[in-house]
Each structure stands twice: as structure tokens, then as C-alpha cells.
Design a protein around this motif. Structure first.
Motif, PDB file in Angstrom:
ATOM      1  N   ASN A  27      95.682 107.308  35.013  1.00  0.00           N
ATOM      2  CA  ASN A  27      94.928 106.073  34.367  1.00  0.00           C
ATOM      3  C   ASN A  27      93.491 105.890  34.887  1.00  0.00           C
ATOM      4  OD1 ASN A  27      94.754 103.750  32.965  1.00  0.00           O
ATOM      5  ND2 ASN A  27      95.471 102.471  34.664  1.00  0.00           N
ATOM      6  N   THR A  28      92.643 106.478  34.075  1.00  0.00           N
ATOM      7  CA  THR A  28      91.392 106.402  33.950  1.00  0.00           C
ATOM      8  C   THR A  28      90.588 105.278  32.947  1.00  0.00           C
ATOM      9  OG1 THR A  28      90.879 108.155  32.435  1.00  0.00           O
ATOM     10  CG2 THR A  28      91.299 108.991  34.938  1.00  0.00           C
ATOM     11  N   SER A  29      91.625 104.292  32.641  1.00  0.00           N
ATOM     12  CA  SER A  29      90.825 103.440  31.591  1.00  0.00           C
ATOM     13  C   SER A  29      90.017 102.350  32.428  1.00  0.00           C
ATOM     14  CB  SER A  29      92.160 102.570  31.048  1.00  0.00           C
ATOM     15  OG  SER A  29      92.825 101.768  32.176  1.00  0.00           O
ATOM     16  N   ALA A  30      89.373 101.674  31.696  1.00  0.00           N
ATOM     17  CA  ALA A  30      88.130 100.846  32.179  1.00  0.00           C
ATOM     18  C   ALA A  30      88.921  99.469  32.714  1.00  0.00           C
ATOM     19  CB  ALA A  30      87.147 100.369  31.120  1.00  0.00           C
ATOM     20  N   THR A  31      89.674  98.823  32.349  1.00  0.00           N
ATOM     21  CA  THR A  31      90.238  97.543  32.615  1.00  0.00           C
ATOM     22  C   THR A  31      91.785  97.392  32.679  1.00  0.00           C
ATOM     23  OG1 THR A  31      88.551  96.592  31.113  1.00  0.00           O
ATOM     24  CG2 THR A  31      90.020  95.414  31.926  1.00  0.00           C
ATOM     25  N   VAL A  32      92.082  96.843  33.721  1.00  0.00           N
ATOM     26  CA  VAL A  32      93.528  96.748  34.036  1.00  0.00           C
ATOM     27  C   VAL A  32      94.152  95.135  34.479  1.00  0.00           C
ATOM     28  CG1 VAL A  32      93.544  99.107  35.163  1.00  0.00           C
ATOM     29  CG2 VAL A  32      93.537  97.231  36.698  1.00  0.00           C
ATOM     30  N   ALA A  33      95.073  94.865  34.799  1.00  0.00           N
ATOM     31  CA  ALA A  33      95.730  93.687  35.026  1.00  0.00           C
ATOM     32  C   ALA A  33      95.840  93.633  36.490  1.00  0.00           C
ATOM     33  CB  ALA A  33      96.955  93.039  34.111  1.00  0.00           C
ATOM     34  N   LYS A  34      95.725  92.638  36.964  1.00  0.00           N
ATOM     35  CA  LYS A  34      96.045  92.330  38.535  1.00  0.00           C
ATOM     36  C   LYS A  34      96.911  90.915  38.936  1.00  0.00           C
ATOM     37  CE  LYS A  34      93.512  91.408  43.035  1.00  0.00           C
ATOM     38  NZ  LYS A  34      92.282  91.379  43.518  1.00  0.00           N
ATOM     39  N   LEU A  35      98.183  91.121  39.500  1.00  0.00           N
ATOM     40  CA  LEU A  35      98.816  90.136  40.077  1.00  0.00           C
ATOM     41  C   LEU A  35      99.086  90.398  41.395  1.00  0.00           C
ATOM     42  CD1 LEU A  35      99.829  87.261  39.090  1.00  0.00           C
ATOM     43  CD2 LEU A  35     102.045  88.574  38.670  1.00  0.00           C
ATOM     44  N   THR A  36      98.952  89.009  42.238  1.00  0.00           N
ATOM     45  CA  THR A  36      99.008  89.180  43.848  1.00  0.00           C
ATOM     46  C   THR A  36     100.580  88.424  43.991  1.00  0.00           C
ATOM     47  OG1 THR A  36      97.151  89.604  44.151  1.00  0.00           O
ATOM     48  CG2 THR A  36      98.279  89.055  46.194  1.00  0.00           C
ATOM     49  N   PRO A  37     101.479  88.956  43.823  1.00  0.00           N
ATOM     50  CA  PRO A  37     102.925  88.339  44.252  1.00  0.00           C
ATOM     51  C   PRO A  37     102.935  87.601  45.887  1.00  0.00           C
ATOM     52  CG  PRO A  37     103.454  89.941  42.939  1.00  0.00           C
ATOM     53  CD  PRO A  37     102.189  90.143  43.277  1.00  0.00           C
ATOM     54  N   LEU A  38     102.758  86.600  46.231  1.00  0.00           N
ATOM     55  CA  LEU A  38     102.813  85.864  47.322  1.00  0.00           C
ATOM     56  C   LEU A  38     104.252  85.843  48.331  1.00  0.00           C
ATOM     57  CD1 LEU A  38     100.617  83.046  46.357  1.00  0.00           C
ATOM     58  CD2 LEU A  38      99.899  85.415  47.132  1.00  0.00           C
ATOM     59  N   ILE A  39     103.866  85.572  49.618  1.00  0.00           N
ATOM     60  CA  ILE A  39     105.275  85.710  50.304  1.00  0.00           C
ATOM     61  C   ILE A  39     105.926  84.350  49.949  1.00  0.00           C
ATOM     62  CG2 ILE A  39     105.859  85.386  52.623  1.00  0.00           C
ATOM     63  CD1 ILE A  39     103.524  86.853  53.680  1.00  0.00           C
ATOM     64  N   ILE A  40     105.123  83.331  49.743  1.00  0.00           N
ATOM     65  CA  ILE A  40     105.831  82.258  49.688  1.00  0.00           C
ATOM     66  C   ILE A  40     106.383  82.120  47.856  1.00  0.00           C
ATOM     67  CG2 ILE A  40     104.163  80.853  50.910  1.00  0.00           C
ATOM     68  CD1 ILE A  40     102.597  79.876  48.540  1.00  0.00           C
ATOM     69  N   GLY A  41     105.853  83.143  47.348  1.00  0.00           N
ATOM     70  CA  GLY A  41     106.436  83.210  45.931  1.00  0.00           C
ATOM     71  C   GLY A  41     108.070  83.646  45.863  1.00  0.00           C
ATOM     72  N   ALA A  42     108.566  83.312  44.725  1.00  0.00           N
ATOM     73  CA  ALA A  42     110.080  83.810  44.403  1.00  0.00           C
ATOM     74  C   ALA A  42     109.947  85.390  44.255  1.00  0.00           C
ATOM     75  CB  ALA A  42     110.763  83.194  43.248  1.00  0.00           C
ATOM     76  N   PRO A  43     111.187  86.079  44.530  1.00  0.00           N
ATOM     77  CA  PRO A  43     111.246  87.578  44.324  1.00  0.00           C
ATOM     78  C   PRO A  43     110.886  87.746  42.864  1.00  0.00           C
ATOM     79  CG  PRO A  43     113.057  86.805  45.686  1.00  0.00           C
ATOM     80  CD  PRO A  43     112.619  85.570  45.249  1.00  0.00           C
ATOM     81  N   TRP A  44     111.057  86.811  41.843  1.00  0.00           N
ATOM     82  CA  TRP A  44     110.740  86.988  40.584  1.00  0.00           C
ATOM     83  C   TRP A  44     109.699  86.559  39.940  1.00  0.00           C
ATOM     84  CZ3 TRP A  44     114.767  84.459  42.740  1.00  0.00           C
ATOM     85  CH2 TRP A  44     115.010  83.092  42.771  1.00  0.00           C
ATOM     86  N   ALA A  45     108.494  86.303  40.925  1.00  0.00           N
ATOM     87  CA  ALA A  45     107.613  85.691  40.514  1.00  0.00           C
ATOM     88  C   ALA A  45     106.650  86.767  39.510  1.00  0.00           C
ATOM     89  CB  ALA A  45     106.520  85.741  41.690  1.00  0.00           C
ATOM     90  N   GLY A  46     106.086  86.074  38.271  1.00  0.00           N
ATOM     91  CA  GLY A  46     105.763  87.141  37.474  1.00  0.00           C
ATOM     92  C   GLY A  46     104.860  86.576  36.621  1.00  0.00           C
ATOM     93  N   VAL A  47     104.595  87.248  35.306  1.00  0.00           N
ATOM     94  CA  VAL A  47     103.517  86.479  34.345  1.00  0.00           C
ATOM     95  C   VAL A  47     104.047  86.856  32.841  1.00  0.00           C
ATOM     96  CG1 VAL A  47     102.361  89.002  34.241  1.00  0.00           C
ATOM     97  CG2 VAL A  47     101.168  86.961  33.592  1.00  0.00           C
ATOM     98  N   GLU A  48     103.783  85.947  32.066  1.00  0.00           N
ATOM     99  CA  GLU A  48     104.305  86.036  30.546  1.00  0.00           C
ATOM    100  C   GLU A  48     103.092  85.648  29.850  1.00  0.00           C
ATOM    101  OE1 GLU A  48     107.715  83.337  30.873  1.00  0.00           O
ATOM    102  OE2 GLU A  48     106.234  81.673  30.824  1.00  0.00           O
ATOM    103  N   ASN A  49     103.209  86.463  28.341  1.00  0.00           N
ATOM    104  CA  ASN A  49     102.375  85.615  27.554  1.00  0.00           C
ATOM    105  C   ASN A  49     103.034  84.475  26.952  1.00  0.00           C
ATOM    106  OD1 ASN A  49     104.240  87.497  25.956  1.00  0.00           O
ATOM    107  ND2 ASN A  49     103.653  86.323  24.416  1.00  0.00           N
TER     108      ASN A  49
END
Length: 427
Positions: free
Chosen positions: A60-82
Motif C-alpha cells: 500500500n503506497t497510496s497517498a491517503t488512508v483512514a485512521k481509527l483508534t479504538p480505546l481501552i474504554i471502548g467496546a470490543p466492537w468499537a467501529g465506524v460506519e457511513n
């Protein structure tokens, strides 16, 4: 002319309502300008970030990516959705309408993580009906890896939302996760018996349970009875449970019409442990499982799993692998290969051959008895070394083990040409 215009308009609508992909988070692509909601990751939940690729290397040498930081205090299923269309001012889903077909049911995503854990993906409808998440663990850390998700079991469903769980686990640290290049491709070719892991077109999609991680890799010990190029690998990670396992869904049912046993080559770092092989039908409501104790450490050994009275009509299409069953994982890895049907064996051998070993545990003497003639007996230590052998040609044999060190030993007994393994403990 009017008819042609209507057809053209319908074609445009059809194109417009297909899912938008790949999702590559580039300025001129999909994902970067979408509205993403994060959930179960603190209050308020930490947002998804679209950033310059911090590790433009490898696949992966693409220019842009997505970043998410699941936290200790977050649920195991912490995530993201459109967002759903109803939540979008334009009244449309940026993702589009994703009707799952054979041409788009294989979903791939690139991830960069510092920990090994499940990545989950699922899709949802406008009314929040869900496909249910499919979870695949990354097998590499601190480098880009592409994971594959098989949604062929959901063909025909239509959704407008993609939901990503980049770190599906209970966390002890805040884990920074990067993901990119979500693609939608044709249905994969599932493995068939025998399983030799050599095909370049078959997708060996290991599904995992309880911290086990299965994958296909290059043979790490091309020696002895197994010099093939590729093998299966299962790691029992910490924390884990005794019954941690990985399994494969087959393209078609195993044909037991003329066979009732399976052979498998196994490489284990430990001798004298239980290797469990389980087969299931698609619904997992018809199952059979057999335990075999291995006798060799740090070398390839072929084990035979006998399934007496197997019913071929049950259509067993799933193979489940448990290594060192009954013991929690310590981060160790096991390798296996050439999982295949074995020459048919007489069912009478299994229904009538009863072996008793007593006492167990034992101090000085152990007795092996059967209702048939015992042709051979061998006793192995945990290093796989034969320490005692006997050919009693009798229905009962007593062996003196007083001189042996305390510990676990494996007894192999041969009756009517069939060899079975049992475990015995020397006090």
C-alpha cells in the motif's frame, strides 16, 4: 426516442445505486468526503480521521488512508460506519445500494495494525437490518496486510451501509489502526478435499474462535515426510482458551461414501498433546469429532482420525482444527498439511476393539488389555522417543515402567493392523 430516453435514464439509475467502490479515501475517490459515524468508542466517540499514509510501503503506497483508534474504554466492537440516506441532507447514501451478488461478494481491505486481533466487517440496511459481521484477524503487525471477507452466504441481500470494526477485542491499550482500499470482487473458490494448500487460486479463508489464528504460509520445516511448499498454520494466542480453534468452509461436502478416516500431517512444538479434528455440516447441527494424541515434537508426523459409522448423507462441509486441546494457548504455533481421506477401514475394528490401560496414573506397572489380540505396543516420551516396545500377540500385556522418569507418555497399540494412541501418566 422516448423509449430510448427512459431506458438510458434507468441505466443511469442502476449505475448510481450500485455500491461505490473501491473505497480508497483519496480526494478523487470514494470515502474521503463521506460522513462517517464512529460508535462505542468513548463519549463522544473518537472520530475517524482521513490522513496521509504514514507507512507508504509494501502493498500500500497510496497517498491517503483512514485512521481509527479504538480505546481501552471502548467496546470490543468499537467501529465506524457511513451514514444512512435518512441521515444525509442529500437523501442518498454515499456508499450506494449494495446488492450482494456473485460478482461483488468478496470484500477485501488493507489494514496496518500494531496488534493481532479480529477485523470485522458487516453491512446494514436502511432499517438497520444486518448481514452480521464476518471477522478475520490480521496475521502481521506494523506492515500493510490485505484481509479477505467472504459474503457469498449473503447473496441477494441489499444494504446501504458498510460497518468496519478494526480491532474487535477487549483492549488493554489504545490501539491505532489504519485501513484502506476496500474492494468488492467476484466469489472466491473455496477449498476442496484433499487440503494441500498449494493452489494459487483457491482462497483458504480460515475462520477463528477464541484467540486462535489460522493462515496459509510457506512450509517452515520442509523435511522428513513433508517437503511441500505451503502448509496451514494455527497459532493459539494469549489470552486464549483450551478449545481455541480455526476452521475452513469447503466448496463441497467431504465424500465419505467409500472412506471413513482422515489422515493429516502435523508439526507440533509439543509431543503428547491432543489433536482434535472436527467435521460439521453447513448448519453445524451435525458434527463428529475425533481426538488423536501426537507422539513427535518439532518434526512432521502423520496422524489418522477414524470416523466409524460416518453418515455421508450428513454433508460435512466444514473442517475444524483444535491443536493441544484442553490446554490454554501460550502463543505457540502448529502446522498441518495434506488433510485427506484415508483408505477405508473395517467398521468392525472400531466397534469391537476396546483397549483398557490401568492403572493410569501408574507407579511401576501398567496393564494393557483388549478383547482382541494386541499385535504391538510402543511407549514414547514427550520428545517422541520410543522407550519401550513389545509384541505380545495376546489380549493382555503388563509393562514395567518403574525405571522411567515421572511424566506423560504415549502408548501406541496395534490391533488387527490398526494403530491407536493413548496417554498415560507415570507418577
Amino acid at each position: 426516442m422516448k423509449k430510448i430516453t427512459i431506458i438510458y435514464f434507468m441505466a443511469l439509475c442502476s449505475i448510481g445505486y450500485a455500491q461505490n467502490g473501491p473505497i480508497n479515501f483519496e480526494t478523487s475517490g470514494n470515502g474521503a468526503t463521506w460522513t462517517w459515524n464512529t460508535f462505542e468508542n468513548g463519549t463522544p466517540p473518537a472520530p475517524l480521521e482521513i490522513i496521509a499514509n504514514p507507512f507508504p510501503s509494501g502493498i500500500n503506497t497510496s497517498a491517503t488512508v483512514a485512521k481509527l483508534t479504538p480505546l481501552i474504554i471502548g467496546a470490543p466492537w468499537a467501529g465506524v460506519e457511513n451514514i444512512h440516506p435518512a441521515s444525509n441532507p442529500t437523501g442518498a447514501s454515499p456508499f450506494g445500494a449494495y446488492t450482494i451478488t456473485t460478482s461483488n461478494c468478496t470484500v477485501k481491505i488493507m489494514v496496518y495494525k500494531s496488534v493481532i486481533s479480529d477485523v470485522g466487517i458487516k453491512f446494514a440496511t436502511a432499517t438497520n437490518g444486518s448481514t452480521g459481521e464476518i471477522k478475520v484477524p490480521n496475521t502481521l503487525i506494523n506492515q500493510w496486510e490485505e484481509l479477505t471477507f467472504d459474503f457469498s452466504g449473503k447473496i441477494g441481500e441489499t444494504n446501504d451501509q458498510i460497518i468496519i470494526f478494526p480491532d474487535f477485542q477487549t483492549r488493554t491499550t489504545n490501539n491505532v489502526c489504519y485501513f484502506d482500499n476496500i474492494t468488492f470482487g467476484s466469489q472466491v473458490i473455496k477449498p476442496e478435499f484433499p487440503l494441500d494448500f498449494e493452489s494459487t487460486v483457491v482462497f483458504y479463508n480460515f475462520l477463528n474462535s477464541n484467540s486462535a489464528v489460522g493462515t496459509k504460509i510457506a512450509n517452515p520445516d520442509s523435511s522428513g515426510i513433508n517437503t511441500s511448499a505451503n502448509v496451514g498454520k494455527i497459532t493459539k494466542n494469549i489470552p486464549g482458551v483450551a478449545w481455541a480453534c480455526s476452521y475452513l468452509e469447503l466448496g463441497s461436502a467431504i465424500d465419505f461414501s467409500t472412506y471413513n478416516s482422515i489422515k493429516m500431517k502435523v508439526w507440533s512444538p509439543i509431543a503428547g498433546v491432543v489433536m482434535k479434528l472436527k467435521i460439521e455440516n453447513q448448519a453445524a447441527n451435525l458434527t463428529r469429532e475425533i481426538d488423536v494424541v501426537n507422539t513427535v515434537a518439532n518434526a512432521w508426523e502423520e496422524l489418522t482420525f477414524n470416523f466409524p459409522g460416518i453418515v455421508n448423507a450428513n454433508s460435512y462441509k466444514r473442517v475444524v482444527f483444535f491443536f493441544n486441546f484442553n490446554n490454554n494457548g501460550a502463543g505457540e504455533s502448529y502446522y498441518f498439511d495434506d488433510v485427506k481421506l484415508n483408505t477405508n477401514l473395517s467398521l468392525q475394528n472400531f466397534s469391537n476393539d476396546k483397549i483398557n490401560i490401568f492403572p493410569n496414573p501408574a507407579n511401576d506397572l501398567i496393564t494393557i488389555s483388549s478383547d482382541k489380540l494386541i499385535e504391538a505396543i510402543s511407549l514414547y516420551n514427550v520428545l517422541g522417543q520410543e522407550v519401550i516396545s513389545s509384541k505380545p500377540n495376546n489380549t493382555q500385556q503388563t509393562i514395567d515402567i518403574a525405571s522411567l522418569n515421572s511424566g506423560v507418555y504415549i502408548i501406541k497399540t496395534t490391533i488387527a493392523g490398526v494403530t491407536s494412541s493413548s496417554r498415560v501418566v507415570k507418577n
